[in-house]
Motif scaffolding. Sequence first.
Motif, short mmCIF file in Angstrom:
data_model
loop_
_atom_site.label_atom_id
_atom_site.label_comp_id
_atom_site.label_asym_id
_atom_site.label_seq_id
_atom_site.Cartn_x
_atom_site.Cartn_y
_atom_site.Cartn_z
N ARG A 160 0.81 -1.22 0.00
CA ARG A 160 0.00 0.00 0.00
C ARG A 160 0.84 1.27 0.00
O ARG A 160 0.30 2.38 -0.06
N ARG A 161 2.15 1.11 0.04
CA ARG A 161 3.01 2.29 0.13
C ARG A 161 3.25 2.90 -1.25
O ARG A 161 3.63 2.19 -2.20
N THR A 162 3.05 4.19 -1.35
CA THR A 162 3.20 4.86 -2.65
C THR A 162 4.65 4.99 -3.08
O THR A 162 4.92 5.36 -4.24
N ASP A 163 5.60 4.70 -2.19
CA ASP A 163 7.01 4.74 -2.59
C ASP A 163 7.50 3.34 -2.97
O ASP A 163 8.69 3.15 -3.21
N MET A 165 6.05 1.27 -5.70
CA MET A 165 5.14 0.96 -6.80
C MET A 165 5.89 0.35 -7.98
O MET A 165 7.05 0.70 -8.24
N SER A 186 -3.06 3.56 -9.71
CA SER A 186 -3.35 2.47 -8.78
C SER A 186 -2.49 1.27 -9.12
O SER A 186 -2.04 1.12 -10.26
N ASP A 213 -2.36 11.72 -6.44
CA ASP A 213 -2.77 10.95 -5.27
C ASP A 213 -2.99 9.48 -5.62
O ASP A 213 -4.10 8.95 -5.52
N PRO A 214 -1.94 8.78 -6.05
CA PRO A 214 -2.10 7.36 -6.38
C PRO A 214 -2.55 6.58 -5.14
O PRO A 214 -2.23 6.95 -4.01
N GLN A 215 -3.27 5.51 -5.39
CA GLN A 215 -3.82 4.72 -4.29
C GLN A 215 -3.78 3.25 -4.65
O GLN A 215 -4.11 2.87 -5.78
N SER A 216 -3.37 2.43 -3.71
CA SER A 216 -3.29 0.99 -3.98
C SER A 216 -4.65 0.45 -4.35
O SER A 216 -5.70 0.99 -3.96
#
Length: 296
Positions: A160-163, A165, A186, A213-216
Amino acid sequence: MLSPAAFGHSPLTVRSLVVAVCLVLGVGLLGGAATGTLLSGDEAGRHSVAAGFDGARAAWHQIPVDDLFPRTLEGKGAGPGGADRRWTRVAVAPDSGCAHAFDPLLAKALAPVGCARLVRATYADETSSSITTVGLMFTKADPAAMRDLRQRFAAQNLGRRTDLMPRPYAARGTVAADFGDAQRASWTVRVLRDAPVVVYSVSGFADGRVVTDPQSANDATRKAETSAAAQAGLGHEAQGIADRIERRLREATVRRESGDADSAAGDGRGTEDRDRAGGHAADGHGGDESGGDGSR
């Protein structure tokens, strides 16, 4: 000699007690034997699992690309609210190593299992408004290492971490040409425990817009989410495509292994028949002198 009555028991009761003790001892011995059998079975099972695990490692070059990444994917009920989806493959990347395929921290997180080979494809939805890259990272790890990494991802919420991906595969001359890191909306990363594979996908808008605002996919598919990824259904895109590619990998691997097993069984039966025919010839019951099985 004291009679059984001296203890206040009838002879029948004592005999029953003796029988019960024998039964207990017998069950104990049988239980021990059964335990030994189970342990042996578990060991054999582990070897079988390991063999299948290692067999899956070669899937990237033994299974045709159209089996792993079909030209079209049907996503019945895969969209928001159970809507149907359909995706078309727009590009397949040449198989490669994993350099530059992941954000640096994700690459570091995946390093313990090693990268043997990476295969990727990019899909577009029917309206060509969203695009998704899906990848299969074949690892060098054994089952224990895959389980450990899977547990770490779950315990630390690394997916779930945006760093952490995965990166998209942008193919020139396609609707995915502008699909870069800034367009990621996503994603999902799945460490399989029963195969040396990490399945991932990352989705974004086809018009090249930047997503701040990317989101898992796990978060973007929850009800009442208001991120750009959630409202556009991009979490469902990433999740739905990853689901289907993972399923196709498993199905193709099973088919290939079943085919190998059938071929081996056929070879075994052929050898047995030839041996049997040769034996008959040796004792005077075979065919002509040109061959015991009369095949020539």
